[in-house]
Design an enzyme around this catalytic site. Structure first.
Site, PDB file in Angstrom:
ATOM      1  N   ASP A   1      -1.066   0.629  -0.284  1.00 28.46           N
ATOM      2  CA  ASP A   1      -2.505   0.404  -0.287  1.00 28.46           C
ATOM      3  C   ASP A   1      -3.032  -0.130   1.047  1.00 28.46           C
ATOM      4  O   ASP A   1      -2.575  -1.166   1.535  1.00 28.46           O
ATOM      5  CB  ASP A   1      -2.804  -0.599  -1.399  1.00 28.46           C
ATOM      6  CG  ASP A   1      -4.282  -0.795  -1.657  1.00 28.46           C
ATOM      7  OD1 ASP A   1      -5.098  -0.260  -0.898  1.00 28.46           O
ATOM      8  OD2 ASP A   1      -4.599  -1.485  -2.643  1.00 28.46           O
TER       9      ASP A   1
ATOM     10  N   SER B   1      -7.993   2.645  -0.398  1.00 25.56           N
ATOM     11  CA  SER B   1      -7.649   2.503  -1.810  1.00 25.56           C
ATOM     12  C   SER B   1      -8.470   3.479  -2.657  1.00 25.56           C
ATOM     13  O   SER B   1      -8.462   4.677  -2.397  1.00 25.56           O
ATOM     14  CB  SER B   1      -7.846   1.049  -2.242  1.00 25.56           C
ATOM     15  OG  SER B   1      -7.294   0.817  -3.511  1.00 25.56           O
TER      16      SER B   1
END
Length: 302
Positions: free
Chosen positions: A178, A37
């Site tokens: 993600d 991320s």
């Protein structure tokens, strides 16, 4: 082998930036850097900077690399619009009805920042092993890639693409999102690759922030809150597993060292309404927490 592991945390990644600066100033020189991320973004910037230094100066100065990352955040990330823009309600409704939903916000500003500040030649020339992770939406599996593999920057964009808020990224014939959907702090991958001395910088405290006056009927607020709850749990799970694994490393005949840097209390940042002062506050807090943690580690050694 020394590894720097950078967990997820969205714009709370500013805390991570301050901690990175402290760790690198303290003399830690990683052989490997792993990111998920926002950690993938920070890892990629470090890879780019170390590659640039090697190309232009013939050597790597890690403290300078950390400072360049800090300067990048302070200069470029000062408000929500620097990262994404809210899609129009009309287009959002049309795309949803036509099965073309592409996220509640458009991350084009973030993608532009990546293109402007990261160069393929620097990424490929860095001698440091860099891996970022993203999740295949169809299979549910997490995939880690290096700058030497095709579509690396697409995976960086995917790893930083928050589910529901941002669109999935098409890579090959698959869609990716993600990496925090599976792992928030990619410590397992670092250990699997042979790391024996690991510094983990997490953006989430052991405890979950409890907001006051939250409006759960605001869709963006609700998505952020659900993500906070799940990411906090994943981060705790990743770190607890790693601590247990390292504690048993002596029994396996390969002693390991793990340093975890994370805030003691939950970080507070409104993704929809932050400014440069908020970012600077988190950077300073990250630096402070890292200094305190490293000092405690040094005292134990003595």
């Amino acid at each position: 082998m020394k590894a720097l592991v950078l967990g997820g945390g969205s714009m709370k990644g500013a805390f991570q930036v301050g901690a990175i600066q402290s760790v690198l100033e303290n003399g830690f020189e990683p052989d490997m850097v792993y990111g998920i991320s926002v950690g993938a973004l920070n890892a990629t910037f470090l890879a780019n900077e170390t590659g640039r230094q090697l190309d232009e100066e013939g050597k790597i100065t890690w403290a300078v690399a950390g400072r360049k990352l800090l300067e990048f955040w302070v200069k470029n990330i000062t408000q929500p619009q620097d990262i994404s823009t809210l899609r129009s309600r009309v287009m959002l409704g049309m795309n949803t009805l036509m099965s073309r939903f592409d996220g509640l916000v458009d991350p084009a500003p973030l993608h532009l920042l990546i293109r402007k500040n990261v160069k393929d030649k620097h990424l490929k020339h860095t001698p440091v092993k860099i891996k970022v992770g993203a999740v295949n939406v169809q299979s549910g599996e997490i995939k880690y890639v290096t700058p030497q593999e095709p579509h690396f920057l697409d995976f960086v964009r995917a790893s930083s693409s928050i589910p529901m808020l941002m669109p999935a990224i098409e890579i090959g014939h698959s869609m990716y999102l993600d990496g925090g959907l599976r792992e928030v702090a990619p410590i397992r991958q670092a250990i699997a690759d042979g790391a024996t001395e690991i510094v983990v910088i997490a953006c989430h405290s052991p405890h979950l922030y409890q907001p006051e006056g939250m409006n759960p009927r605001n869709l963006i607020t609700l998505v952020e809150r659900v993500r906070d709850i799940t990411v906090n749990e994943y981060a705790n799970s990743n770190i607890i597993w790693a601590e247990s694994y390292v504690d048993r490393s002596v029994l396996r005949g390969v002693p390991m060292k793990l340093t975890v840097i994370r805030p003691a209390s939950p970080l507070v940042l409104d993704m929809q309404h932050f400014n440069s002062e908020d970012i600077s506050r988190l950077i300073i807090e990250g630096y402070r927490v890292a200094v305190e943690t490293l000092n405690k580690v040094a005292e134990v050694k003595e």
